[in-house]
Design a protein around this motif. Structure first.
Motif, PDB file in Angstrom:
ATOM      1  N   TYR A 126       0.826  -1.207   0.000  1.00  0.00           N
ATOM      2  CA  TYR A 126       0.000   0.000   0.000  1.00  0.00           C
ATOM      3  C   TYR A 126       0.865   1.265   0.000  1.00  0.00           C
ATOM      4  CZ  TYR A 126      -3.864  -3.130   1.026  1.00  0.00           C
ATOM      5  OH  TYR A 126      -4.796  -4.123   0.954  1.00  0.00           O
ATOM      6  N   VAL A 127       1.992   1.225   0.700  1.00  0.00           N
ATOM      7  CA  VAL A 127       2.878   2.386   0.714  1.00  0.00           C
ATOM      8  C   VAL A 127       3.401   2.674  -0.688  1.00  0.00           C
ATOM      9  CG1 VAL A 127       5.048   3.311   1.611  1.00  0.00           C
ATOM     10  CG2 VAL A 127       3.519   2.036   3.123  1.00  0.00           C
ATOM     11  N   ALA A 128       3.782   1.610  -1.423  1.00  0.00           N
ATOM     12  CA  ALA A 128       4.269   1.784  -2.791  1.00  0.00           C
ATOM     13  C   ALA A 128       3.191   2.394  -3.681  1.00  0.00           C
ATOM     14  CB  ALA A 128       4.739   0.441  -3.355  1.00  0.00           C
ATOM     15  N   LEU A 129       1.963   1.959  -3.531  1.00  0.00           N
ATOM     16  CA  LEU A 129       0.881   2.498  -4.344  1.00  0.00           C
ATOM     17  C   LEU A 129       0.588   3.955  -3.995  1.00  0.00           C
ATOM     18  CD1 LEU A 129      -1.585  -0.539  -4.408  1.00  0.00           C
ATOM     19  CD2 LEU A 129      -0.026   0.231  -6.209  1.00  0.00           C
ATOM     20  N   VAL A 130       0.699   4.303  -2.710  1.00  0.00           N
ATOM     21  CA  VAL A 130       0.479   5.693  -2.310  1.00  0.00           C
ATOM     22  C   VAL A 130       1.551   6.594  -2.915  1.00  0.00           C
ATOM     23  CG1 VAL A 130       0.501   7.276  -0.352  1.00  0.00           C
ATOM     24  CG2 VAL A 130      -0.785   5.149  -0.204  1.00  0.00           C
ATOM     25  N   MET A 131       2.815   6.142  -2.892  1.00  0.00           N
ATOM     26  CA  MET A 131       3.877   6.940  -3.495  1.00  0.00           C
ATOM     27  C   MET A 131       3.705   7.034  -5.016  1.00  0.00           C
ATOM     28  SD  MET A 131       7.374   6.228  -1.354  1.00  0.00           S
ATOM     29  CE  MET A 131       7.357   4.438  -1.518  1.00  0.00           C
ATOM     30  N   ALA A 132       3.210   5.957  -5.633  1.00  0.00           N
ATOM     31  CA  ALA A 132       2.928   6.010  -7.066  1.00  0.00           C
ATOM     32  C   ALA A 132       1.847   7.041  -7.360  1.00  0.00           C
ATOM     33  CB  ALA A 132       2.516   4.634  -7.569  1.00  0.00           C
ATOM     34  N   LEU A 133       0.811   7.082  -6.519  1.00  0.00           N
ATOM     35  CA  LEU A 133      -0.252   8.070  -6.685  1.00  0.00           C
ATOM     36  C   LEU A 133       0.285   9.482  -6.516  1.00  0.00           C
ATOM     37  CD1 LEU A 133      -3.253   8.753  -7.046  1.00  0.00           C
ATOM     38  CD2 LEU A 133      -3.534   8.443  -4.567  1.00  0.00           C
ATOM     39  N   PHE A 134       1.166   9.673  -5.544  1.00  0.00           N
ATOM     40  CA  PHE A 134       1.780  10.990  -5.324  1.00  0.00           C
ATOM     41  C   PHE A 134       2.576  11.415  -6.554  1.00  0.00           C
ATOM     42  CE2 PHE A 134       5.117  13.817  -3.794  1.00  0.00           C
ATOM     43  CZ  PHE A 134       4.402  14.704  -3.003  1.00  0.00           C
ATOM     44  N   ALA A 135       3.346  10.489  -7.132  1.00  0.00           N
ATOM     45  CA  ALA A 135       4.130  10.809  -8.326  1.00  0.00           C
ATOM     46  C   ALA A 135       3.225  11.149  -9.499  1.00  0.00           C
ATOM     47  CB  ALA A 135       5.036   9.630  -8.686  1.00  0.00           C
ATOM     48  N   MET A 136       2.092  10.457  -9.631  1.00  0.00           N
ATOM     49  CA  MET A 136       1.149  10.768 -10.707  1.00  0.00           C
ATOM     50  C   MET A 136       0.554  12.162 -10.549  1.00  0.00           C
ATOM     51  SD  MET A 136      -0.986   7.241 -11.116  1.00  0.00           S
ATOM     52  CE  MET A 136      -0.171   5.659 -11.202  1.00  0.00           C
ATOM     53  N   LEU A 137       0.177  12.506  -9.315  1.00  0.00           N
ATOM     54  CA  LEU A 137      -0.455  13.797  -9.082  1.00  0.00           C
ATOM     55  C   LEU A 137       0.503  14.945  -9.383  1.00  0.00           C
ATOM     56  CD1 LEU A 137      -2.433  13.053  -5.783  1.00  0.00           C
ATOM     57  CD2 LEU A 137      -3.338  13.278  -8.101  1.00  0.00           C
ATOM     58  N   PHE A 138       1.794  14.764  -9.075  1.00  0.00           N
ATOM     59  CA  PHE A 138       2.746  15.835  -9.262  1.00  0.00           C
ATOM     60  C   PHE A 138       3.351  15.859 -10.655  1.00  0.00           C
ATOM     61  CE2 PHE A 138       2.735  16.463  -4.702  1.00  0.00           C
ATOM     62  CZ  PHE A 138       3.058  17.798  -4.573  1.00  0.00           C
ATOM     63  N   GLY A 139       3.469  14.687 -11.300  1.00  0.00           N
ATOM     64  CA  GLY A 139       4.258  14.635 -12.514  1.00  0.00           C
ATOM     65  C   GLY A 139       3.546  14.252 -13.783  1.00  0.00           C
ATOM     66  N   THR A 140       2.258  13.905 -13.731  1.00  0.00           N
ATOM     67  CA  THR A 140       1.574  13.470 -14.954  1.00  0.00           C
ATOM     68  C   THR A 140       0.311  14.277 -15.204  1.00  0.00           C
ATOM     69  OG1 THR A 140       0.354  11.738 -13.757  1.00  0.00           O
ATOM     70  CG2 THR A 140       2.484  11.122 -14.707  1.00  0.00           C
ATOM     71  N   ARG A 141       0.353  15.539 -14.861  1.00  0.00           N
ATOM     72  CA  ARG A 141      -0.803  16.382 -15.136  1.00  0.00           C
ATOM     73  C   ARG A 141      -0.752  16.974 -16.535  1.00  0.00           C
ATOM     74  NH1 ARG A 141      -0.716  20.506 -10.245  1.00  0.00           N
ATOM     75  NH2 ARG A 141       1.493  20.443 -10.807  1.00  0.00           N
ATOM     76  N   ARG A 142       0.449  17.092 -17.093  1.00  0.00           N
ATOM     77  CA  ARG A 142       0.615  17.657 -18.443  1.00  0.00           C
ATOM     78  C   ARG A 142       1.452  16.704 -19.273  1.00  0.00           C
ATOM     79  NH1 ARG A 142       1.791  21.744 -14.788  1.00  0.00           N
ATOM     80  NH2 ARG A 142       0.266  23.433 -14.667  1.00  0.00           N
ATOM     81  N   ALA A 143       1.175  16.686 -20.559  1.00  0.00           N
ATOM     82  CA  ALA A 143       1.890  15.773 -21.447  1.00  0.00           C
ATOM     83  C   ALA A 143       3.258  16.305 -21.835  1.00  0.00           C
ATOM     84  CB  ALA A 143       1.067  15.500 -22.703  1.00  0.00           C
ATOM     85  N   SER A 144       3.448  17.609 -21.834  1.00  0.00           N
ATOM     86  CA  SER A 144       4.710  18.189 -22.282  1.00  0.00           C
ATOM     87  C   SER A 144       5.798  17.953 -21.243  1.00  0.00           C
ATOM     88  CB  SER A 144       4.547  19.698 -22.517  1.00  0.00           C
ATOM     89  OG  SER A 144       5.792  20.283 -22.821  1.00  0.00           O
ATOM     90  N   VAL A 145       6.939  17.420 -21.711  1.00  0.00           N
ATOM     91  CA  VAL A 145       8.058  17.197 -20.799  1.00  0.00           C
ATOM     92  C   VAL A 145       8.814  18.494 -20.521  1.00  0.00           C
ATOM     93  CG1 VAL A 145       8.377  14.811 -21.489  1.00  0.00           C
ATOM     94  CG2 VAL A 145       9.552  16.602 -22.751  1.00  0.00           C
ATOM     95  N   ALA A 146       8.500  19.544 -21.285  1.00  0.00           N
ATOM     96  CA  ALA A 146       9.170  20.824 -21.069  1.00  0.00           C
ATOM     97  C   ALA A 146       8.542  21.617 -19.931  1.00  0.00           C
ATOM     98  CB  ALA A 146       9.143  21.659 -22.352  1.00  0.00           C
ATOM     99  N   GLU A 147       7.371  21.186 -19.463  1.00  0.00           N
ATOM    100  CA  GLU A 147       6.716  21.874 -18.358  1.00  0.00           C
ATOM    101  C   GLU A 147       7.490  21.646 -17.061  1.00  0.00           C
ATOM    102  OE1 GLU A 147       4.185  23.832 -18.313  1.00  0.00           O
ATOM    103  OE2 GLU A 147       3.443  23.651 -20.366  1.00  0.00           O
ATOM    104  N   HIS A 148       7.604  22.694 -16.264  1.00  0.00           N
ATOM    105  CA  HIS A 148       8.298  22.599 -14.986  1.00  0.00           C
ATOM    106  C   HIS A 148       7.286  22.321 -13.881  1.00  0.00           C
ATOM    107  CE1 HIS A 148      12.129  23.930 -16.607  1.00  0.00           C
ATOM    108  NE2 HIS A 148      11.505  24.923 -17.229  1.00  0.00           N
ATOM    109  N   ASN A 149       7.584  21.322 -13.064  1.00  0.00           N
ATOM    110  CA  ASN A 149       6.721  20.965 -11.941  1.00  0.00           C
ATOM    111  C   ASN A 149       7.184  21.745 -10.705  1.00  0.00           C
ATOM    112  OD1 ASN A 149       5.157  18.781 -13.278  1.00  0.00           O
ATOM    113  ND2 ASN A 149       7.170  17.822 -13.410  1.00  0.00           N
ATOM    114  N   ARG A 150       6.703  22.962 -10.580  1.00  0.00           N
ATOM    115  CA  ARG A 150       7.153  23.818  -9.484  1.00  0.00           C
ATOM    116  C   ARG A 150       6.759  23.251  -8.132  1.00  0.00           C
ATOM    117  NH1 ARG A 150       5.972  30.053 -10.707  1.00  0.00           N
ATOM    118  NH2 ARG A 150       7.392  30.157  -8.925  1.00  0.00           N
TER     119      ARG A 150
END
Length: 357
Positions: A1-25
């Motif tokens: 469950y901890v691994a899945l929670v961290m995966a969800l956190f990474a999705m929320l912060f890093g997969t909101r936009r398709a462009s890799v040039a976007e900065h995740n402030r």
């Protein structure tokens, strides 16, 4: 469950936009906070050891039982600054201004010096007070304050370690998912039939692939942790991971000092270094973790002792880590040079006949 929670956190912060040039402030701000938090926790432990912990007089400095892995660990620490995925992502992808690199050139080494200052005092105090009780060295940062009834400091240290581990896992997973999507999956999207019915808009498919990559990487890491759970120290697990990434160092060196190196030569060097790393370190460590000791670890395949993981080319006096790091770096560099020479590579990545390599 901890691994899945961290995966969800990474999705929320890093997969909101398709462009890799976007900065995740938001992601960078979170990583900056956890970096300061773990630095504060480490310095607090150092102050506690120096000022709040009374050591017996005449305590000798800790002596390592086996120093065969010291120099490989130093080399891995140096290479880790350039080969770890999260280092690359934060230092290159998330760089918003080239002037920030000038600041990082002195601030990052200063940060490393500060966070390393308490290490030797912690090791000395832990060996003097806890080693006789069978406490693993990985737990000195928690066991020392708890042994002195400083539960608040122990909690602070635990949260600092938790934030450091979580930040590295999240950013590394996000970076790997971006690399997998950009270099493995995205070309398939463009060549295949994914464009049908989408009007040429692949943003949804790209984001879905990144999220799948995050979950896959996180689950693979969880499976590996379950495989070796209870068999190796935490530092040893980290050394195995760092040594795997060190196989990229020859290609990185050629990219900096000889940028005209043909891609196939660099790939051949990486593959050769990774294969020998698997043979010399990953397989023996996995076998030890499972409690299996096959004969080929010592006797070698087909009875050729010089090819055995524990006696590769007669390097029996080396530690497993040192042997794997040294041989993989040497072989990766040698294979890259051999492929360059074999193909007759010239500047610009072309053969003498003028054909693209």
């Amino acid at each position: 469950y901890v691994a899945l929670v961290m995966a969800l956190f990474a999705m929320l912060f890093g997969t909101r936009r398709a462009s890799v040039a976007e900065h995740n402030r938001g992601l960078v701000l979170a990583m900056a906070f956890e970096s300061l938090f773990k630095l504060a926790a480490m310095l607090a432990l150092g102050v506690f050891v120096w000022l709040g912990l009374g050591l017996p007089q005449g305590v000798p400095a800790p002596q390592a039982a086996d120093s065969g892995g010291f120099y490989p660990l130093v080399a891995l620490g140096v290479l880790a600054m350039f080969t770890l995925p999260h280092q690359f992502h934060v230092g290159v992808v998330e760089c918003r201004d080239e002037r920030h690199v000038l600041t990082a050139r002195w601030l990052f080494p200063l940060y490393l010096v500060l966070i390393a200052l308490p290490v030797l005092p912690l090791a000395r105090a832990g060996d003097a007070l806890l080693a006789g009780q069978g406490v693993p060295s990985d737990l000195y940062v928690l066991a020392l304050p708890m042994a002195q009834s400083h539960e608040g400091l122990a909690l602070f240290a635990f949260l600092g370690g938790l934030s450091a581990a979580t930040g590295m896992v999240v950013v590394s997973t996000l970076t790997l998912s971006l690399m997998i999507g950009n270099h493995w999956l995205a070309p398939g999207l463009l060549r295949g039939g994914w464009l049908r019915g989408t009007g040429g808009d692949l943003r949804g498919a790209v984001l879905a692939q990144r999220r799948i990559g995050i979950v896959a990487v996180m689950l693979l890491a969880w499976a590996y942790s379950r495989l070796i759970a209870g068999n190796d120290a935490l530092a040893d697990v980290g050394a195995v991971s760092f040594s795997a990434l060190a196989t990229l160092a020859p290609a990185l060196g050629f990219a900096i000092w000889r940028p005209q190196t043909p891609p196939r030569a660099a790939i051949a060097g990486i593959v050769a270094g990774f294969v020998v790393w698997v043979w010399l370190l990953l397989l023996p460590v996995t076998m030890d973790a499972r409690g299996v000791a096959p004969a080929w670890l010592q006797a070698g395949p087909f009875g050729i002792a010089g090819l055995s993981p524990d006696g590769f080319f007669g390097l029996t006096g080396w530690s497993r880590l040192g042997r794997a790091v040294g041989v993989s770096l040497f072989l990766g560099t040698a294979v890259t040079l051999l492929v360059m020479g074999w193909r007759g590579a010239t500047p610009g990545g072309r053969t003498p006949e003028g054909m693209d390599f």
